[in-house]
Design a protein around this motif. Structure first.
Motif, mmCIF file in Angstrom:
data_model
loop_
_atom_site.group_PDB
_atom_site.id
_atom_site.type_symbol
_atom_site.label_atom_id
_atom_site.label_comp_id
_atom_site.label_asym_id
_atom_site.label_seq_id
_atom_site.Cartn_x
_atom_site.Cartn_y
_atom_site.Cartn_z
ATOM 1 N N ASP A 264 1.001 -0.807 -0.110
ATOM 2 C CA ASP A 264 0.171 0.624 0.270
ATOM 3 C C ASP A 264 0.954 1.133 0.018
ATOM 4 O O ASP A 264 0.832 2.513 -1.139
ATOM 5 N N TYR A 265 1.874 1.038 0.871
ATOM 6 C CA TYR A 265 2.537 1.904 1.010
ATOM 7 C C TYR A 265 3.516 3.305 -0.357
ATOM 8 O O TYR A 265 3.703 4.130 -0.591
ATOM 9 N N VAL A 266 4.168 2.416 -1.636
ATOM 10 C CA VAL A 266 4.631 2.061 -2.850
ATOM 11 C C VAL A 266 3.351 2.312 -3.742
ATOM 12 O O VAL A 266 3.564 2.764 -5.314
ATOM 13 N N HIS A 267 2.288 1.932 -3.200
ATOM 14 C CA HIS A 267 1.280 1.745 -4.959
ATOM 15 C C HIS A 267 0.133 3.859 -4.509
ATOM 16 O O HIS A 267 0.339 3.649 -3.345
ATOM 17 N N PRO A 268 0.275 4.377 -5.415
ATOM 18 C CA PRO A 268 0.472 5.444 -5.589
ATOM 19 C C PRO A 268 -1.216 5.466 -5.305
ATOM 20 O O PRO A 268 -2.340 5.224 -5.264
ATOM 21 N N GLU A 285 5.971 9.079 -2.139
ATOM 22 C CA GLU A 285 5.775 9.414 -3.980
ATOM 23 C C GLU A 285 5.603 9.018 -4.494
ATOM 24 O O GLU A 285 6.757 8.061 -5.100
ATOM 25 N N PRO A 286 4.442 8.972 -5.602
ATOM 26 C CA PRO A 286 4.986 8.857 -6.682
ATOM 27 C C PRO A 286 6.356 8.837 -7.598
ATOM 28 O O PRO A 286 6.457 10.671 -7.628
ATOM 29 N N GLY A 287 7.001 8.450 -8.241
ATOM 30 C CA GLY A 287 7.996 7.620 -9.085
ATOM 31 C C GLY A 287 8.950 8.112 -7.908
ATOM 32 O O GLY A 287 10.269 7.916 -8.827
ATOM 33 N N GLU A 288 9.134 8.383 -6.676
ATOM 34 C CA GLU A 288 10.413 8.061 -5.973
ATOM 35 C C GLU A 288 10.901 5.982 -5.806
ATOM 36 O O GLU A 288 9.913 5.555 -5.746
ATOM 37 N N PRO A 289 12.190 6.075 -6.170
ATOM 38 C CA PRO A 289 12.746 4.836 -6.628
ATOM 39 C C PRO A 289 12.673 4.011 -5.554
ATOM 40 O O PRO A 289 12.428 5.200 -4.147
ATOM 41 N N PHE A 290 12.911 3.403 -4.534
ATOM 42 C CA PHE A 290 12.556 2.631 -3.751
ATOM 43 C C PHE A 290 13.428 0.804 -4.070
ATOM 44 O O PHE A 290 13.178 0.685 -4.673
ATOM 45 N N VAL A 291 13.662 0.433 -2.682
ATOM 46 C CA VAL A 291 14.180 -0.952 -2.382
ATOM 47 C C VAL A 291 13.392 -1.893 -1.195
ATOM 48 O O VAL A 291 14.125 -0.923 -0.551
ATOM 49 N N ILE A 292 12.450 -2.516 -1.341
ATOM 50 C CA ILE A 292 11.800 -3.440 -0.854
ATOM 51 C C ILE A 292 12.372 -4.635 0.004
ATOM 52 O O ILE A 292 12.613 -5.582 -0.903
ATOM 53 N N VAL A 293 13.193 -4.125 0.885
ATOM 54 C CA VAL A 293 14.483 -5.337 1.728
ATOM 55 C C VAL A 293 13.658 -5.799 3.292
ATOM 56 O O VAL A 293 12.994 -5.166 3.763
ATOM 57 N N GLY A 308 -1.002 -16.145 -0.429
ATOM 58 C CA GLY A 308 -0.971 -14.420 -1.495
ATOM 59 C C GLY A 308 -0.269 -13.015 -0.612
ATOM 60 O O GLY A 308 -0.086 -12.223 -1.504
ATOM 61 N N ALA A 309 0.426 -14.400 0.778
ATOM 62 C CA ALA A 309 1.037 -12.830 1.452
ATOM 63 C C ALA A 309 1.984 -12.298 0.593
ATOM 64 O O ALA A 309 2.244 -10.931 0.425
ATOM 65 N N ALA A 310 3.017 -12.817 0.413
ATOM 66 C CA ALA A 310 4.220 -12.742 -0.248
ATOM 67 C C ALA A 310 3.871 -11.728 -1.765
ATOM 68 O O ALA A 310 4.751 -11.005 -1.824
ATOM 69 N N ASN A 311 2.812 -12.487 -2.579
ATOM 70 C CA ASN A 311 2.571 -11.894 -3.907
ATOM 71 C C ASN A 311 1.778 -10.791 -3.589
ATOM 72 O O ASN A 311 1.649 -10.041 -4.348
ATOM 73 N N GLN A 312 1.772 -9.579 -2.745
ATOM 74 C CA GLN A 312 1.381 -8.132 -2.659
ATOM 75 C C GLN A 312 2.246 -7.469 -3.028
ATOM 76 O O GLN A 312 2.094 -6.572 -3.557
ATOM 77 N N LEU A 313 3.098 -7.891 -2.650
ATOM 78 C CA LEU A 313 4.882 -7.282 -3.407
ATOM 79 C C LEU A 313 5.174 -7.933 -4.492
ATOM 80 O O LEU A 313 5.368 -7.015 -5.526
ATOM 81 N N LEU A 314 5.286 -9.430 -4.983
ATOM 82 C CA LEU A 314 6.132 -9.349 -6.283
ATOM 83 C C LEU A 314 5.213 -9.137 -7.180
ATOM 84 O O LEU A 314 5.036 -8.946 -8.263
ATOM 85 N N ASP A 315 3.736 -9.378 -7.027
ATOM 86 C CA ASP A 315 3.128 -8.563 -7.964
ATOM 87 C C ASP A 315 2.703 -7.534 -8.061
ATOM 88 O O ASP A 315 1.467 -6.560 -8.626
ATOM 89 N N SER A 316 2.803 -6.959 -7.506
ATOM 90 C CA SER A 316 2.850 -5.121 -7.183
ATOM 91 C C SER A 316 3.456 -4.584 -8.508
ATOM 92 O O SER A 316 4.484 -4.804 -9.029
ATOM 93 N N PRO A 317 2.350 -3.560 -9.556
ATOM 94 C CA PRO A 317 2.912 -2.642 -10.460
ATOM 95 C C PRO A 317 3.539 -2.115 -9.756
ATOM 96 O O PRO A 317 4.509 -1.159 -11.711
ATOM 97 N N ARG A 318 4.798 -1.666 -8.781
ATOM 98 C CA ARG A 318 5.299 -0.481 -8.958
ATOM 99 C C ARG A 318 7.057 -1.956 -8.447
ATOM 100 O O ARG A 318 8.120 -0.746 -8.512
ATOM 101 N N VAL A 319 6.719 -2.731 -8.796
ATOM 102 C CA VAL A 319 7.820 -4.231 -7.491
ATOM 103 C C VAL A 319 8.295 -4.360 -8.965
ATOM 104 O O VAL A 319 7.572 -5.694 -10.369
ATOM 105 N N ASN A 320 9.759 -4.274 -8.903
ATOM 106 C CA ASN A 320 10.597 -5.233 -10.719
ATOM 107 C C ASN A 320 11.098 -7.127 -9.957
ATOM 108 O O ASN A 320 11.918 -6.546 -8.705
ATOM 109 N N LEU A 372 13.862 -6.130 -3.055
ATOM 110 C CA LEU A 372 12.647 -6.018 -4.359
ATOM 111 C C LEU A 372 12.617 -4.632 -5.115
ATOM 112 O O LEU A 372 12.247 -3.794 -4.149
ATOM 113 N N PRO A 373 13.652 -3.847 -6.174
ATOM 114 C CA PRO A 373 13.324 -2.597 -6.167
ATOM 115 C C PRO A 373 12.594 -2.344 -7.148
ATOM 116 O O PRO A 373 11.441 -2.783 -7.320
ATOM 117 N N SER A 374 12.573 -0.780 -7.081
ATOM 118 C CA SER A 374 10.992 -0.603 -8.401
ATOM 119 C C SER A 374 11.150 -0.525 -9.326
ATOM 120 O O SER A 374 12.442 -1.103 -9.858
#
Length: 425
Positions: A264-268, A285-293, A308-320, A372-374
């Motif tokens: 939720d924090y990284v999703h606009p 803020e939208p567009g700010e680069p991040f790495v979730i660790v 689906g707990a981990a997939n909340q991050l893995l499937d996020s449109p903002r996560v690479n 997990l980087p943006s």
């Protein structure tokens, strides 16, 4: 942003002790990816199991350069040479941070080159901290540690977190979310008492939910200044989804929502409900680069976490997550260990932790540690430090002589990625 006096003191201590020991990281960094002409950042996470059974015990162990476990942990870090590193399970103690650097990281370990981290962030953890009112979170009839703490722990700060960096940390812009209440998350998966189906989410009383914090340790947004760019290191260590009532699954549900917090924090538009320990609201803020660790105690395919707990991050449109860190050691270890690993669905090469393999309660080897980087951070390389048994460095993660009395480093492995940071360095 309004400053937090407690946090400013914590950071001030750490930075004051560190600043005199090295020049800026971009000038003094050795090995991988440094200098103004480089744009590659190596980010790592490591549940190093540098937690101890009593307050100040870690400080005592690190006060000399002779602790065998700390030597192995330091050598692993020296071999991988991350630019920025989150260490999970490092007991909260700013003095121990200096001792670990002085006596271990900055000392050559078995031929590995010393490494210097002139910047650090450490702060308080919810572990081992009791609420101001008497509650009975663990329903044993006694208000006491460890079960009634905000996070499981026998003393304040046990199993804490530490960020080390060779690049400056924007300390005035750090956000912590230690006191965010679980019930303040919209749609929170609050555990339910199965005996009262007409009252959903009522396992904890209203009085308990009025103080129950979401983070079992904390959630941190630590901005790292890489040249003219800023990368937000989003660090956490959600509770294991076990050691609870298997029907109520209170730890599993909490683990799910601790992971959801960053999604939720990284999703606009989805983080408006979030407030930090300074009272500031909103997500990244939208567009700010991040790495979730961090060690998120959830595998996308196997283990006991909520589906689906981990997939909340893995499937996020903002996560690479296009390139998954892997190792040959994890793949071969899964085969050699057998047990519950035989029935696992995930690729064993992606595993990051070596848990008990014995059925029916063993979890086996799992992918639970993530970097997990943006999307705007291109992944150039990645890996898990898990040598095979024929590798000379296997001694750092395994011991063929169990009677030797030398402790292993950790049941987790260091996970790293190299990312291309946009903008000029």
């Amino acid at each position: 942003m309004q400053s937090n006096p407690r946090r400013a003191l914590v950071i001030g201590i750490a930075i004051a002790m560190l600043a005199t020991l090295a020049a800026p990281a971009t000038a003094t960094g050795k090995g991988h990816g440094h200098g103004d002409h480089r744009r590659t950042l190596r980010v790592a996470t490591f549940n190093a199991s540098l937690n101890r059974n009593a307050e100040s015990e870690l400080r005592g162990d690190l006060s000399t350069p002779d602790d065998a476990q700390a030597q192995r942990i330091a050598e692993i870090i020296q071999r991988v040479r991350p630019d920025v590193l989150l260490i999970n399970e490092f007991d909260y103690d700013p003095v121990a941070v200096d001792l670990f650097r002085d006596n271990y990281l900055e000392v050559a370990q078995d031929g590995a080159e010393p490494i210097t981290y002139p910047y650090a962030f450490i702060d308080e953890s919810n572990t081992g901290v009791l609420p101001d009112i008497e509650v009975d979170f663990d329903e044993n009839g006694v208000f006491a540690l460890p079960g009634d703490a905000f996070g499981f722990g026998f003393f304040p700060g046990q199993f804490g977190m530490l960020v080390l960096s060779r690049y400056p940390i924007a300390t005035d812009e750090v956000r912590t979310f230690q006191t965010f209440l679980w019930r303040d998350m919209p749609g929170a998966l609050l555990p339910d008492d199965p005996d009262t189906p007409e009252e959903p989410g009522d396992y904890y009383t209203d009085a308990e939910l009025d103080v129950f914090r979401l983070s079992s340790k904390s959630h941190w947004d630590v901005p790292i200044e890489v040249g003219r760019s800023t990368v937000h290191m989003l660090a956490a260590h959600p509770t294991p989804p076990v050691f609870d009532d298997p029907v109520i699954d209170q730890n599993g549900l909490r683990n799910h929502d601790e992971i959801r917090f960053w999604a939720d924090y990284v999703h606009p538009g989805r983080g408006g409900y979030i407030y930090d320990d300074d009272g500031e609201t909103g997500g990244l803020e939208p567009g700010e680069p991040f790495v979730i660790v961090g060690d998120y105690n959830a595998d996308p395919f196997d283990g006991d976490s909520v589906d689906g707990a981990a997939n909340q991050l893995l499937d996020s449109p903002r996560v690479n997550d296009r390139i998954v860190p892997s190792s040959a050691g994890a793949a071969t270890d899964s085969i050699e260990d057998g047990g519950v690993n035989v029935d696992h669905e995930g690729d064993p090469a992606n595993d990051t932790a070596d848990f008990s393999d014995a059925p029916p309660f063993g979890a086996g080897n799992l992918r639970v540690d993530y970097v997990l980087p943006s999307r705007q951070l291109t992944i150039r390389d990645s890996g898990v430090f898990w040598p095979t048994e024929d590798d000379p460095l296997f001694r750092l993660v395994g011991d063929d002589d169990p009677d030797a009395g030398v402790p292993l480093s950790s049941d987790h492995r260091l996970v790293w990625i190299d990312v291309k940071v946009p903008g000029r360095n």
